[in-house]
Design a protein around this motif. Structure first.
Motif, PDB file in Angstrom:
ATOM      1  N   ARG A  17      34.944  64.415  21.824  1.00 19.68           N
ATOM      2  CA  ARG A  17      33.817  63.896  21.806  1.00 19.68           C
ATOM      3  C   ARG A  17      32.551  64.748  21.040  1.00 19.68           C
ATOM      4  O   ARG A  17      32.967  65.752  20.401  1.00 19.68           O
ATOM      5  N   LEU A  18      31.322  64.268  20.803  1.00 19.50           N
ATOM      6  CA  LEU A  18      30.293  65.129  20.324  1.00 19.50           C
ATOM      7  C   LEU A  18      30.194  66.428  21.371  1.00 19.50           C
ATOM      8  O   LEU A  18      29.904  66.290  22.615  1.00 19.50           O
ATOM      9  N   ALA A  23      26.081  71.485  18.700  1.00 16.91           N
ATOM     10  CA  ALA A  23      25.223  70.514  18.192  1.00 16.91           C
ATOM     11  C   ALA A  23      23.959  71.411  17.997  1.00 16.91           C
ATOM     12  O   ALA A  23      23.075  70.991  17.051  1.00 16.91           O
ATOM     13  N   VAL A  24      23.731  72.723  18.564  1.00 15.38           N
ATOM     14  CA  VAL A  24      22.410  73.037  18.518  1.00 15.38           C
ATOM     15  C   VAL A  24      22.204  73.917  17.041  1.00 15.38           C
ATOM     16  O   VAL A  24      21.093  73.970  16.650  1.00 15.38           O
ATOM     17  N   ASP A  30      26.127  63.926  14.255  1.00 16.02           N
ATOM     18  CA  ASP A  30      25.069  63.110  14.662  1.00 16.02           C
ATOM     19  C   ASP A  30      25.153  62.661  15.991  1.00 16.02           C
ATOM     20  O   ASP A  30      25.971  61.923  16.488  1.00 16.02           O
ATOM     21  N   ASP A  31      24.068  63.155  16.865  1.00 18.34           N
ATOM     22  CA  ASP A  31      24.017  62.807  18.201  1.00 18.34           C
ATOM     23  C   ASP A  31      23.458  61.673  18.551  1.00 18.34           C
ATOM     24  O   ASP A  31      23.017  61.355  19.718  1.00 18.34           O
ATOM     25  N   LEU A 292      31.190  62.726  14.896  1.00 20.79           N
ATOM     26  CA  LEU A 292      30.577  63.364  16.101  1.00 20.79           C
ATOM     27  C   LEU A 292      31.035  64.848  16.218  1.00 20.79           C
ATOM     28  O   LEU A 292      30.481  65.846  16.970  1.00 20.79           O
ATOM     29  N   GLY A 293      32.130  65.173  15.133  1.00 21.43           N
ATOM     30  CA  GLY A 293      32.435  66.754  15.354  1.00 21.43           C
ATOM     31  C   GLY A 293      31.650  67.649  14.580  1.00 21.43           C
ATOM     32  O   GLY A 293      31.917  68.863  14.755  1.00 21.43           O
TER      33      GLY A 293
END
Length: 308
Positions: A17-18, A23-24, A30-31, A292-293
């Motif tokens: 999953r993301l 993601a920071v 792409d959240d 997502l990754g």
């Protein structure tokens, strides 16, 4: 010394999953995209990719992730381990806490069961206690023949740790900072292998990402003195993962350059012609994994250089 290998190991995801912890500072994730059945889609993309590599005679050691850990990014093993021809393995400190769970002894056991010899484990992971990171061959672009380690400094690539690695493994560091534009600001790219790929005789690189002219000149000087043809890509192509490529060969010695379908679609005819003069291009579709990754095919393949 070999620059490329005919064997990679890859981790099949069980809960992809993301990853909110990465993601920071990974601006390629792409959240805002909602993907249903994301793990199943990632598994299908993974299986198709592995089948493509095997169909060309490239050896893939496939290892399943362990569902007991929360490891949404386990599909990208090249960030926590690298293997070397003298039998050494390096284990790397990871920025995201949930990615540290990806370092599993079972993976090393599986490599040994596959006939490879591990002589020594060089463990840098204690640096995590000081919030210092160096994320494997995501951070380090290794020219194994000319013993150079190209590294773009970022929150996931600490300069002192890079120097320590280079002293331990006898590499010359080539240090710079690569940037990308995010909401009008120039911010460091999280991994060197997003904007640069090294083949035996060529280098695919986005020179526009290196804002400092002296650093850019120095990188070019090293590539040219080692006889690499420099094939430049744009920042827009980097956003399509065109820098995240890897050259491999099969047992017959045929060379292949592996990139994603998105990366391939972003290239110009002239770039494709240059690359095809060195090797056949393989380009599996891994849209869910990239979206997502925030990583692509090179991140999914951990090269095996260990002796048998």
């Amino acid at each position: 010394m070999r620059q490329i290998t005919d064997t990679v190991f890859m981790i099949r995801p069980v809960q992809f999953r993301l990853n909110e912890q990465t993601a920071v500072n990974n601006y390629y994730q792409d959240d805002e995209v909602q993907v249903e059945n994301q793990n199943e889609k990632a598994q299908n993309e993974f299986d198709g990719f592995v089948a493509l590599l095997r169909s060309k005679g490239i050896t893939v050691i496939e290892i399943s992730d362990d569902p007991k850990h929360d490891t949404p990014d386990s599909i990208f093993p090249n960030n926590w381990i690298s293997t070397h021809e003298n039998g050494d393995i390096a284990l790397y400190p990871m920025f995201a806490e949930n990615r540290r769970l990806e370092r599993r002894p079972e993976v090393l056991n599986r490599l040994e069961e596959s006939g490879f010899t591990i002589e020594n484990v060089v463990d840098y992971t204690a640096a995590e206690e000081e919030d210092l990171f160096l994320e494997g061959t995501g951070s380090l672009l290794l020219d194994r023949v000319n013993r150079k380690a190209f590294c773009s400094i970022s929150p996931r690539a600490d300069e002192d740790l890079l120097i320590e690695f280079c002293e331990d493994f006898e590499y010359t560091p080539v240090i710079f900072t690569a940037y990308q534009s995010v909401d009008g600001k120039r911010l460091p790219i999280y991994h060197t292998n997003v904007m640069m790929a090294l083949g035996e005789n060529y280098c695919v690189i986005c020179l526009d990402c290196i804002d400092d002219k002296k650093e850019r000149k120095n990188v070019l000087k090293h590539l040219k003195e080692d006889g690499k043809e420099v094939i430049t890509i744009s920042e827009q192509q980097v956003e399509s993962f065109a820098g995240n490529m890897m050259q491999v060969h099969n047992a017959s010695g045929e060379r292949f350059l592996v990139m994603s379908d998105q990366a391939y679609s972003s290239l110009t005819e002239s770039q494709i012609t240059k690359l095809q003069s060195y090797n056949e291009i393989l380009h599996p579709s891994i849209e869910t994994i990239e979206t997502l990754g925030g990583g692509s095919v090179r991140c999914m393949m951990a090269e095996v250089f260990l002796p048998k």
